[in-house]
Scaffold this motif. Structure first.
Motif, PDB file in Angstrom:
ATOM      1  N   THR A   1       0.825  -1.206   0.000  1.00  0.00           N
ATOM      2  CA  THR A   1       0.000   0.000   0.000  1.00  0.00           C
ATOM      3  C   THR A   1       0.856   1.250   0.000  1.00  0.00           C
ATOM      4  O   THR A   1       0.583   2.225  -0.723  1.00  0.00           O
ATOM      5  N   LEU A   2       1.901   1.248   0.813  1.00  0.00           N
ATOM      6  CA  LEU A   2       2.793   2.405   0.847  1.00  0.00           C
ATOM      7  C   LEU A   2       3.397   2.667  -0.517  1.00  0.00           C
ATOM      8  O   LEU A   2       3.474   3.818  -0.975  1.00  0.00           O
TER       9      LEU A   2
ATOM     10  N   MET B   1      -1.892  17.495   7.320  1.00  0.00           N
ATOM     11  CA  MET B   1      -2.077  17.520   5.870  1.00  0.00           C
ATOM     12  C   MET B   1      -3.086  16.461   5.408  1.00  0.00           C
ATOM     13  O   MET B   1      -3.742  16.646   4.382  1.00  0.00           O
ATOM     14  N   LEU B   2      -3.199  15.371   6.123  1.00  0.00           N
ATOM     15  CA  LEU B   2      -4.116  14.313   5.708  1.00  0.00           C
ATOM     16  C   LEU B   2      -5.570  14.718   5.976  1.00  0.00           C
ATOM     17  O   LEU B   2      -5.850  15.467   6.908  1.00  0.00           O
ATOM     18  N   PRO B   3      -6.493  14.205   5.176  1.00  0.00           N
ATOM     19  CA  PRO B   3      -7.916  14.524   5.362  1.00  0.00           C
ATOM     20  C   PRO B   3      -8.531  13.684   6.479  1.00  0.00           C
ATOM     21  O   PRO B   3      -9.317  12.774   6.221  1.00  0.00           O
ATOM     22  N   LEU B   4      -8.160  14.004   7.714  1.00  0.00           N
ATOM     23  CA  LEU B   4      -8.596  13.181   8.837  1.00  0.00           C
ATOM     24  C   LEU B   4      -9.977  13.566   9.353  1.00  0.00           C
ATOM     25  O   LEU B   4     -10.710  12.728   9.854  1.00  0.00           O
ATOM     26  N   ASP B   5     -10.348  14.820   9.228  1.00  0.00           N
ATOM     27  CA  ASP B   5     -11.696  15.225   9.622  1.00  0.00           C
ATOM     28  C   ASP B   5     -12.391  15.888   8.438  1.00  0.00           C
ATOM     29  O   ASP B   5     -11.797  16.098   7.381  1.00  0.00           O
TER      30      ASP B   5
ATOM     31  N   SER C   1      -5.008  11.117  -1.582  1.00  0.00           N
ATOM     32  CA  SER C   1      -5.840  10.755  -2.730  1.00  0.00           C
ATOM     33  C   SER C   1      -6.713   9.551  -2.413  1.00  0.00           C
ATOM     34  O   SER C   1      -7.934   9.572  -2.609  1.00  0.00           O
ATOM     35  N   TYR C   2      -6.083   8.496  -1.922  1.00  0.00           N
ATOM     36  CA  TYR C   2      -6.834   7.270  -1.710  1.00  0.00           C
ATOM     37  C   TYR C   2      -7.783   7.381  -0.519  1.00  0.00           C
ATOM     38  O   TYR C   2      -8.789   6.674  -0.456  1.00  0.00           O
ATOM     39  N   THR C   3      -7.461   8.253   0.406  1.00  0.00           N
ATOM     40  CA  THR C   3      -8.404   8.482   1.498  1.00  0.00           C
ATOM     41  C   THR C   3      -9.639   9.214   0.981  1.00  0.00           C
ATOM     42  O   THR C   3     -10.768   8.891   1.349  1.00  0.00           O
TER      43      THR C   3
ATOM     44  N   ALA D   1      -8.099   6.724   9.485  1.00  0.00           N
ATOM     45  CA  ALA D   1      -7.276   6.066  10.500  1.00  0.00           C
ATOM     46  C   ALA D   1      -6.212   5.182   9.844  1.00  0.00           C
ATOM     47  O   ALA D   1      -5.047   5.164  10.276  1.00  0.00           O
ATOM     48  N   GLU D   2      -6.613   4.462   8.800  1.00  0.00           N
ATOM     49  CA  GLU D   2      -5.644   3.610   8.113  1.00  0.00           C
ATOM     50  C   GLU D   2      -4.554   4.444   7.449  1.00  0.00           C
ATOM     51  O   GLU D   2      -3.373   4.058   7.425  1.00  0.00           O
ATOM     52  N   ALA D   3      -4.958   5.594   6.899  1.00  0.00           N
ATOM     53  CA  ALA D   3      -3.970   6.470   6.269  1.00  0.00           C
ATOM     54  C   ALA D   3      -2.923   6.917   7.289  1.00  0.00           C
ATOM     55  O   ALA D   3      -1.713   6.901   7.016  1.00  0.00           O
ATOM     56  N   LEU D   4      -3.394   7.297   8.461  1.00  0.00           N
ATOM     57  CA  LEU D   4      -2.457   7.741   9.493  1.00  0.00           C
ATOM     58  C   LEU D   4      -1.555   6.598   9.945  1.00  0.00           C
ATOM     59  O   LEU D   4      -0.349   6.779  10.169  1.00  0.00           O
ATOM     60  N   ALA D   5      -2.134   5.418  10.051  1.00  0.00           N
ATOM     61  CA  ALA D   5      -1.332   4.251  10.438  1.00  0.00           C
ATOM     62  C   ALA D   5      -0.255   3.958   9.398  1.00  0.00           C
ATOM     63  O   ALA D   5       0.884   3.612   9.742  1.00  0.00           O
ATOM     64  N   LEU D   6      -0.610   4.110   8.130  1.00  0.00           N
ATOM     65  CA  LEU D   6       0.366   3.888   7.063  1.00  0.00           C
ATOM     66  C   LEU D   6       1.486   4.919   7.146  1.00  0.00           C
ATOM     67  O   LEU D   6       2.667   4.595   6.973  1.00  0.00           O
ATOM     68  N   ALA D   7       1.111   6.162   7.395  1.00  0.00           N
ATOM     69  CA  ALA D   7       2.130   7.208   7.543  1.00  0.00           C
ATOM     70  C   ALA D   7       3.054   6.881   8.717  1.00  0.00           C
ATOM     71  O   ALA D   7       4.277   7.059   8.635  1.00  0.00           O
ATOM     72  N   ASP D   8       2.467   6.394   9.798  1.00  0.00           N
ATOM     73  CA  ASP D   8       3.280   6.025  10.958  1.00  0.00           C
ATOM     74  C   ASP D   8       4.246   4.890  10.610  1.00  0.00           C
ATOM     75  O   ASP D   8       5.397   4.877  11.052  1.00  0.00           O
ATOM     76  N   ALA D   9       3.750   3.935   9.832  1.00  0.00           N
ATOM     77  CA  ALA D   9       4.618   2.830   9.435  1.00  0.00           C
ATOM     78  C   ALA D   9       5.812   3.348   8.651  1.00  0.00           C
ATOM     79  O   ALA D   9       6.957   2.897   8.840  1.00  0.00           O
ATOM     80  N   HIS D  10       5.552   4.309   7.786  1.00  0.00           N
ATOM     81  CA  HIS D  10       6.661   4.890   7.015  1.00  0.00           C
ATOM     82  C   HIS D  10       7.635   5.615   7.943  1.00  0.00           C
ATOM     83  O   HIS D  10       8.858   5.469   7.814  1.00  0.00           O
TER      84      HIS D  10
END
Lengths: 199, 199
Positions: free
Chosen positions: A162-163, B96-100, B173-175, B183-192
């Motif tokens: 996914t990344l 920057m992410l569309p979290l809300d 984009s994918y969010t 939440a998944e987007a933020l988790a992915l960013a954290d993984a990076h």
DNA sequence: CGTATGGCAATACAACTGACCTGTAAAAAC
DNA sequence: GTTTTTACAGGTCAGTTGTATTGCCATACG
């Protein structure tokens, strides 16, 4: 003049005319008349094949998705056995990035559709469906590399896939904006792969 | 002289009405009449403040860029000394992410502008200019972390900063497409970030 | 007071949009 | 050979678009 005609073939030709316009002027700037003129046919003929503009848009998106999926799959299947997972991933990424003019046009069409899809449920379903497929494909290669010890075993294949997809998407956007060149985009993707492929 | 009005304040109010429309219907769906109605003014009044639609679009983009830059800078400057570089990067990414819903609207506006900018040189210059600034900001934090030994010294700060920006763009984009949740987007960013912050 | 000017409403306008509706001619079915 | 179906060209339609024009009103300056 009139005869029995392959409907789907005509529709595909019209869709390709639509892409040519969408890649230069954007999707919204493509009126039925413009598309008909680009395809070299009359408005009446176009409307004979697509009852509404929405039908045309949906068909063209399905077609572009199908072609893209086929291209990536063909490339992977053609070299799934011999080359390393890393080579396969890199080539797939290179094919997704707007590295040449033709690929740039294709990406512009997809971006135009993306924006449309955000506001249109009907298109969104079609736009989303390709992602899980691509992710599964990437994750498989990552798993292969992990089995061969080329990637650290504590990585999660789905997360990494996914990344990678998201990164390519961002690289594509900024390349289209001329923030960085195609060559720089590819170099950045390589840098990411470098760090993914560390045991 | 007749009664004097703060031109810039009116223009900003009009620009905000434009964003509200652009975030729901897209930029192309925003006619001058729609924007005027959303702003609660007449078409004539809107034309008094923007001689053409293009002028309005350019002004609104400059304004949105200015606000975004100010938000990120304020967040960073407010906590530049105490928190770690990693916290600063993570918070910047999170903003920057569309979290809300509010952030999602802002991102939709920027995406709409992005697509327009690809085909319009005038807009493209404005759309591009924020990136080097953001990259420099990220690269600075990465350098700080490298100095503290939290990031391997063989990493190139500018490359890592660019990769992070591109990743956030793809995640966004994918969010927006509902391919994955905020939440998944933020988790992915954290993984990076996890893998960036490894000595 | 007069008048020039900024602020704004109302309207007009030409161009364009997508949808729809014929008319017609050729091929296919019977 | 007659009928039906398919393929297309052309036109009309109501609606929307960005832009331009006109005119009224309030104010501030001479």
């Amino acid at each position: 003049m009139p005869k029995r005609v392959d409907h789907d073939e005509r529709r595909r030709r019209i869709a390709e005319a639509l892409w040519r316009i969408a890649s230069t002027r954007g999707l919204e700037g493509a009126s039925l008349r413009d598309v008909a003129a680009e395809a070299g046919i009359s408005l009446g003929q176009l409307q004979h094949y697509f009852r509404s503009k929405g039908d045309m848009l949906v068909f063209a998106l399905e077609h572009v998705n199908e072609l893209a999926a086929r291209r990536v799959r063909a490339r992977v299947e053609a070299s799934a056995t011999a080359p390393s997972p890393r080579v396969i991933l890199r080539e797939s990424v290179a094919e997704m990035l707007p590295l040449d003019d033709e690929s740039r046009s294709g990406n512009l069409v997809q971006v135009a559709y993306f924006l449309q899809a955000v506001h249109d449920e009907r298109l969104r379903e079609h736009a989303k469906e390709g992602v899980p497929l691509l992710r599964a494909l990437f994750a498989d290669q990552i798993r292969r590399a992990m089995a061969e010890g080329q990637i650290a075993p504590d990585r999660d294949p789905d997360t990494e896939a996914t990344l990678l997809i998201c990164l390519v998407d961002g690289l594509t956007s900024y390349t289209l904006l001329d923030v960085h060149s195609p060559a720089e985009a590819l170099a950045l993707a390589d840098a990411h792969l470098d760090r993914l492929f560390t045991p």
